[in-house]
Design an enzyme around this catalytic site. Structure first.
Site, PDB file in Angstrom:
ATOM      1  N   THR A  13       0.829  -1.213   0.000  1.00 29.39           N
ATOM      2  CA  THR A  13       0.000   0.000   0.000  1.00 29.39           C
ATOM      3  C   THR A  13       0.860   1.258   0.000  1.00 29.39           C
ATOM      4  OG1 THR A  13      -0.227  -0.205   2.406  1.00 29.39           O
ATOM      5  CG2 THR A  13      -2.021  -1.075   1.041  1.00 29.39           C
ATOM      6  N   HIS A 109       8.115   3.430   9.933  1.00 28.84           N
ATOM      7  CA  HIS A 109       7.792   2.543  11.054  1.00 28.84           C
ATOM      8  C   HIS A 109       6.535   3.052  11.748  1.00 28.84           C
ATOM      9  CE1 HIS A 109       8.464  -0.266  14.336  1.00 28.84           C
ATOM     10  NE2 HIS A 109       8.216   0.724  15.174  1.00 28.84           N
TER      11      HIS A 109
END
Length: 212
Positions: A13, A109
């Site tokens: 994505t 992250h």
């Protein structure tokens, strides 16, 4: 034009947002290849649809992680890529690889680093009773999720939130900030020096640009 390699393991994505940003010209670069360590990663389909070369490197085909990363590194070097983008690449890179491409690897992250390095960040934040979470774009070094922070985005955590709701909220921010940081790098505005991130020649604070 700068050349980017994107490393993935799954749905891709974030890869899609990068593909879209390159196609629109928001990122002044070309994706030279998409590399996966999973043969069935849907991100490879996204790359194929965008006519981007794909390569698969499976751990079972190498005697150890070092040999695998050396092979990936040699492939990237043969393409003369300027930037390596980790977009859901669920394998820890060897120190030799991160040193070989020091200052040329970015990762995103799903936490406000240094908080919640590693896995299961949404669950950990909810279980800790946090009222906010977020995502971090950082340079990659030998320490897992430990490289210089470039940019962070925060999202609220509401009392009744599920893990899925916090994840969805966080991902929406990822799709905004990762292409932006990649744009900075490919425009020559962002660089790493002495393990500090510099934007437009100015050292960023340890928490990155967003919290300056």
């Amino acid at each position: 034009m700068k050349k980017i390699a994107v490393l993935i393991s799954g749905q891709g994505t974030n890869l899609q947002t990068i593909i879209d940003a390159c196609h629109s010209g928001d990122i002044p670069a070309k994706i030279a290849c998409v590399i996966s360590n999973k043969a069935d990663a849907y991100g490879l389909v996204r790359a194929k649809q965008a006519q981007i070369p794909q390569a698969v490197f499976l751990r079972k085909n190498f005697s150890n992680n070092l040999e695998m990363d050396d092979a990936i590194g040699d492939y990237l070097q043969s393409l003369a890529v300027d930037l390596i983008v980790l977009a859901g690449y669920m394998k820890i890179l060897t120190p030799k690889f991160t040193q070989r491409f020091a200052g040329k690897i970015l990762n995103i992250h799903p936490s406000l680093l240094p908080k919640y390095a590693g896995l299961n960040t949404y669950q950990r934040a909810i279980e800790a009773g946090d009222n906010e979470h977020g995502t971090t774009v950082h340079f990659v070094n030998e320490e897992v999720d430990g490289g210089a922070i470039v940019l962070q985005a925060k999202v609220p955590i509401f009392p009744e939130d599920s893990i899925e709701e916090v994840e969805a909220r966080t991902r929406e921010q990822e799709y905004q900030i990762y292409p932006l940081v990649i744009k900075w790098f490919t425009e020559g505005r962002l660089r790493l020096k002495d393990n500090l991130a510099y934007l437009d020649g100015k050292a960023l604070p340890k928490s990155g640009y967003a919290n300056e």
